[in-house]
Enzyme design. Structure first.
Site, short mmCIF file in Angstrom:
data_model
loop_
_atom_site.label_atom_id
_atom_site.label_comp_id
_atom_site.label_asym_id
_atom_site.label_seq_id
_atom_site.Cartn_x
_atom_site.Cartn_y
_atom_site.Cartn_z
N LYS A 189 -1.21 7.39 9.12
CA LYS A 189 -1.39 6.11 8.51
C LYS A 189 -0.33 5.51 7.73
O LYS A 189 0.20 4.21 7.80
CB LYS A 189 -2.46 6.23 7.47
CG LYS A 189 -2.88 4.90 6.72
CD LYS A 189 -3.71 3.70 7.47
CE LYS A 189 -3.46 2.61 6.82
NZ LYS A 189 -4.97 2.63 5.96
N THR A 210 -6.28 6.10 1.88
CA THR A 210 -5.11 6.05 2.39
C THR A 210 -4.16 6.58 1.09
O THR A 210 -3.86 6.01 0.06
CB THR A 210 -4.35 4.51 2.59
OG1 THR A 210 -5.08 3.99 3.58
CG2 THR A 210 -2.80 4.53 3.11
N LYS A 261 1.02 -0.05 -2.72
CA LYS A 261 0.63 1.28 -2.95
C LYS A 261 0.97 2.06 -1.74
O LYS A 261 1.56 3.11 -1.69
CB LYS A 261 -0.85 1.60 -3.45
CG LYS A 261 -1.29 2.74 -3.66
CD LYS A 261 -1.99 3.53 -2.40
CE LYS A 261 -3.19 2.65 -2.10
NZ LYS A 261 -4.00 3.27 -0.69
#
Length: 412
Positions: free
Chosen positions: A159, A86, A226
């Site tokens: 995502k 990701t 994150k």
């Protein structure tokens, strides 16, 4: 042959599925790990040397930059690079620029945690040309169901959008529960009532963590922080709810919860002072000593960083691996990549980033190599640059080191 780079909790399970499916697999991990049935390579370049397809499953954009750079010398023309971390669409675009045109690329981050990874029922959000995706499809179906989101970068973008919704909703529910406590209401009554609404699925997901403590780590809170940091950059800066959730998670990371499951945010908020209650008298800000597990350990004579309040002081970082060996001896660009990747991990661990760096101090042993360093630096400091000092020194503390960089930053 498939090269799989990154054997973290998710990566190890996914690579094992490839082996079980009968694929010939070579693996590499920063900290060497064995995987039954797979060959173990000594470097990313060695892992990809005979691979028709390369899969990366790493922690963050900086790690992907570093590993892809290290793999470059071994990449075969005509191979396909499948990036499953990701990292966001900007990092995917940077990866496309780094890889040779002869190498195809698909961005394919996943939805799901450890059990879906082990069972092969992840949802793969794929971006890339139909041709490149077709060449990777048989491998990706080993991991789960593919959703083709669009051209290169679309999977990474989707995502982040999905995580903005899912993670922010969990943080919101954690704050709601703290509010319920402050009102003197029964927590079970609140959750039971929500179960009859559109939030029923979310309540069922988090109720075990709320009622019986934090479960084993499936999706680490630090990774969730994150993900929301990436989701609140660029166009995501307009997401005020996501930004608030990001800051809540960054506080939890600062409190040492980064390695726990994301649902640890419930305990973090429920164990603190209830909203509206008087806070204890403020004490002097604590001084924290910080040594993130994602960065090679120090020699014990210093910490990678210290923090007091919102000020973060990061020790000089050099290109030494876990065994204390110089990475990229004689190669300024390679050493700079390694150093900036470590700086990025330390900053992220404390809810910071390169755009929150206040001052950077760089020591080089040969000023004539500074141009090679600047080419790397420009990929990390992309906006208005921070205050900066660059000094040429006769040598650094270990032979073969060309550069050392320290920073001061605003933490989350």
């Amino acid at each position: 042959m498939i090269a799989f780079l990154g054997l973290g909790r998710m990566g190890a399970l996914m690579a094992a599925r490839l082996v079980d499916a009968g694929h010939k697999v070579t693996v590499w991990n920063r900290t060497p790990k064995e995987l039954p049935g797979a060959q173990v390579a000594s470097s990313p370049a060695a892992a990809v040397a005979d691979a028709d397809l390369v899969v990366t499953m790493l922690s963050d954009p900086e790690a992907v930059d570093e590993v892809a750079m290290a793999a470059l010398p071994g990449l075969r023309p005509g191979s396909v690079f499948v990036e499953m971390s990701t990292i966001g669409p900007e990092a995917v675009a940077r990866l496309r620029d780094l890889l040779p045109e002869s190498v195809g690329i698909v961005d394919a981050p996943v939805l799901g945690s450890l059990k879906p990874a082990a069972d092969g029922i992840l949802v793969i959000l794929a971006g890339g040309s139909p041709e490149d995706l077709a060449r990777a499809r048989d491998v990706l179906t080993v991991f789960g169901t593919i959703r083709h989101a669009g051209p290169l970068g679309a999977g990474a973008a989707l995502k982040l959008a999905v995580m903005s919704a899912i993670v922010s909703a969990q943080v919101l529910l954690a704050e709601n529960l703290a509010y319920v406590r402050a009102l003197g209401l029964d927590r079970s009554d609140f959750l039971d009532t929500l179960s009859g609404t559109a939030l029923a699925g979310m309540v069922d997901r988090v109720r075990p963590a709320v009622e019986s403590g934090t479960p084993p780590t499936g999706y680490a809170l630090g990774l969730a922080a994150k993900d929301l940091r990436l989701a609140s950059e660029g166009p995501g800066a307009a997401q005020t709810v996501t930004a608030a959730a990001r800051d809540r998670l960054a506080e939890a990371v600062s409190d040492g919860l980064g390695g726990q499951d994301v649902t640890a945010i419930f305990a973090a908020l429920l164990e603190g002072p209830a909203p509206g209650t008087a806070a204890p008298e403020a004490a002097a800000p604590a001084v924290l000593k910080i040594n993130p597990p994602a960065v090679p350990a120090t020699n014990g004579y210093y910490s990678h960083a210290t923090r007091t309040g919102d000020l973060l002081f990061v020790s000089g970082q050099v290109a030494l691996d876990e065994k204390g060996q110089v990475v990229g001896e004689g190669d300024m660009a390679r050493q700079s990549e390694f150093v900036y990747a470590n700086l990025g991990r330390i900053l992220e661990d404390q809810g910071s980033s390169f755009d929150r760096v206040l001052h950077v101090r760089t020591f080089v042993t040969d000023m004539s190599l500074l141009g090679e360093h600047r080419d790397v630096r420009s990929r990390y400091f992309t906006g208005e640059p921070p205050a900066s000092t660059t000094v040429e020194v006769s040598r650094l503390f270990q032979p073969g080191l060309l550069i050392e960089i320290e920073v001061v930053a605003a933490a989350g």
